[in-house]
Design an enzyme around this catalytic site. Structure first.
Site, short mmCIF file in Angstrom:
data_model
loop_
_atom_site.label_atom_id
_atom_site.label_comp_id
_atom_site.label_asym_id
_atom_site.label_seq_id
_atom_site.Cartn_x
_atom_site.Cartn_y
_atom_site.Cartn_z
N CYS A 81 0.79 -1.23 0.00
CA CYS A 81 0.00 0.00 0.00
C CYS A 81 0.82 1.28 0.00
O CYS A 81 0.26 2.37 0.05
CB CYS A 81 -0.92 0.00 1.24
SG CYS A 81 -0.01 -0.11 2.81
N GLN A 82 2.15 1.20 -0.02
CA GLN A 82 2.95 2.41 0.08
C GLN A 82 2.59 3.49 -0.94
O GLN A 82 2.62 4.68 -0.61
CB GLN A 82 4.45 2.08 -0.04
CG GLN A 82 5.01 1.31 1.13
CD GLN A 82 4.96 -0.19 0.90
OE1 GLN A 82 4.17 -0.66 0.08
NE2 GLN A 82 5.78 -0.94 1.61
#
Length: 386
Positions: A81-82
Site C-alpha cells: 500500500c505504500q
C-alpha cells in the site's frame, strides 16, 4: 473451499479467511521476516495456520498461477500500500511498489469464483480517484491485459470503452471503506475492501452490517456504568473523553449494536509488561522503554479503541503505537498488546525484534475483519450453488 493468499504479510487477513472456512493452497510473501513469522507459526500445535502450505518467499511477479486455473474458490490479499499511504510520498501508478497489476494478473490466470482484496484508506483520496477507477475496471475485466507498451491511461480508456459499450463483465465488484472498530476490533482502523464474484454466480451480495458502534460504548460509559463496572474502575479513576461527553449524555435509548471494544477490553488479562520480559508467560510481552508524550504525540486512550497501529515505531507521528493510561502517562504497546489490537491470537509468535514485529503488525489486517468479510463471501458462494 480452496483459497490463495497473496501479499500475506504476518498473516492477519489469511488467518481470518481460514477461520471463515477456507483452506489456502498457496501463500505468497516476499518479506523474509514475515515469512519467518509464517513458518514459525505453522509449526505450532493449535495454530490457525498449522495447515497452511510453506509460504513462497519471493516476488509475486515470478509466480505462475496458470496451473491453478479454475481450481480455486477465493483469492485474497493486500497489495502493498505504500503508493497510496497517508504517510510518505505518493506516486501511485508510477510507483514500482504498486502491486495491483499482480493482483489482477492472479485473478486473470486463476479465474477464482471470488476475490477479496484490501488496501489503505489513502486509496480513496480524491488525489487517487482516477487510479481507483482504473483498478475497479481491471478487476471487472481481468482478461483485458495491457498491450505491449500501452501506458496505464490508454489501457484505462480501452477498458472504459469496453465497459460503456456493454462488454461482458467478468467479475461483479463492490468496494467499501470499512472501520474495523465497527466489527469488534479494538482499533479504529479504516481499510478499503474490494470483493468480486465471477460471472455466473448470483450477484446479490453486500457487505456485512456493522455490529459495534461508538454510541453503544458511550451508552455503557455514560448511561449505565456497565463498562466501568465490568472493569471494576472506581469513579475517581474514570477518564471521560470530553469530545464524546455531550454525545454520550444525550443518548436516550440503548443502541442495537454492541459497544466498540476499547484498549482496556483488548488488554484484559494481560499483566503489566516488564523490562525483563517476565510477564506472566505471555509471548512477546516485554516492555519497550523510551515512550514520551508531547503535542500531537499522545498515544491511544485506554478507554477507547486504539488509534490505527502504524508500521513505524519511534517515529510514528501521532503516537499511535503508544498506550495512554488513565493518569496521562504513556508507554509503548508491547508486541503482544499490539497483536491483540489486531485480533491475533495469544499463541501467535511474531518473529524479529520489537521494531520489526511492530512493522509486521502495523501492516496487517485485523483477523476479525478478515473473518467477517470472508465468512460472508463463503456463505454466498455456498448459497449460489454455482
Amino acid at each position: 473451499m480452496r483459497a490463495i493468499e497473496l501479499f500475506a504479510g504476518a498473516g492477519g487477513l489469511g488467518m481470518g479467511v481460514s477461520l471463515a472456512g477456507f483452506k489456502p493452497e498457496m501463500v505468497v510473501e516476499w518479506d523474509r521476516w514475515c515469512c519467518d513469522t509464517l513458518r514459525e507459526n505453522r509449526k505450532l500445535a493449535g495454530s490457525i495456520i498449522s495447515s497452511w502450505p510453506t509460504p513462497i518467499e519471493g516476488d509475486v511477479r515470478d509466480v505462475d498461477f496458470r496451473r491453478l486455473e479454475g481450481k480455486i474458490d477465493l483469492v485474497t490479499g493486500g497489495p502493498p500500500c505504500q503508493p497510496f499511504s497517508i504517510g510518505g510520498r505518493h506516486r501511485a501508478h508510477d510507483d514500482s511498489r504498486d502491486m495491483w497489476p499482480e493482483a489482477v494478473r492472479a485473478v486473470r490466470e486463476i479465474r477464482p469464483r471470488a476475490f477479496i482484496f484490501e488496501n489503505v484508506k489513502g486509496l480513496t483520496r480524491e488525489t487517487f480517484s482516477t487510479y481507483l477507477g482504473y483498478i475497479l475496471l481491471q478487476l471487472q475485466y481481468p482478461s483485458m491485459d495491457r498491450d505491449g507498451d500501452e501506458d496505464w491511461q490508454d489501457h484505462r480508456d480501452r477498458l472504459q470503452r469496453h465497459h460503456t459499450s456493454g462488454g461482458r463483465i467478468e467479475y461483479r465488484v463492490v468496494h467499501q471503506l470499512v472501520n474495523a472498530a465497527n466489527f469488534g476490533v479494538a482499533q479504529k482502523r479504516e481499510r478499503v475492501v474490494f470483493v468480486g464474484f465471477a460471472e455466473g454466480i448470483v450477484a446479490d451480495w453486500c457487505f456485512p452490517r456493522e455490529t459495534h458502534s461508538l454510541d453503544a460504548l458511550l451508552y455503557s460509559q455514560f448511561k449505565t456504568d456497565g463498562y466501568w463496572d465490568h472493569h471494576r474502575v472506581a469513579k475517581k479513576n474514570r477518564v471521560i473523553n470530553e469530545r464524546f461527553k455531550a454525545r454520550g449524555e444525550s443518548l436516550k435509548e440503548k443502541p442495537a449494536e454492541m459497544p466498540w471494544r476499547t484498549v482496556r477490553d483488548a488488554l484484559e488479562g494481560l499483566p503489566e509488561p516488564r523490562l525483563d520480559g517476565k510477564s506472566g508467560g505471555f509471548l512477546n510481552h516485554r516492555l519497550q522503554p523510551g515512550a514520551r508524550s508531547y503535542v500531537g504525540h499522545t498515544g491511544s486512550p485506554l478507554d477507547e479503541p486504539a488509534k490505527t497501529l502504524k508500521a513505524g515505531v519511534h517515529g510514528v507521528p501521532g503516537g499511535e503505537n503508544m498506550l495512554r493510561r488513565a493518569d496521562g502517562s504513556v508507554r509503548y504497546f508491547t508486541i503482544r498488546e499490539s497483536a491483540r489490537l489486531q485480533a491475533f491470537p495469544d499463541n501467535y509468535v511474531l518473529h524479529g525484534a520489537w521494531s520489526e514485529a511492530m512493522r509486521q503488525l502495523g501492516n496487517a489486517v485485523p483477523v476479525t475483519l478478515g473473518e467477517v468479510v470472508a465468512k460472508s463471501v463463503r456463505e454466498h458462494l455456498l448459497s449460489s450453488g454455482a
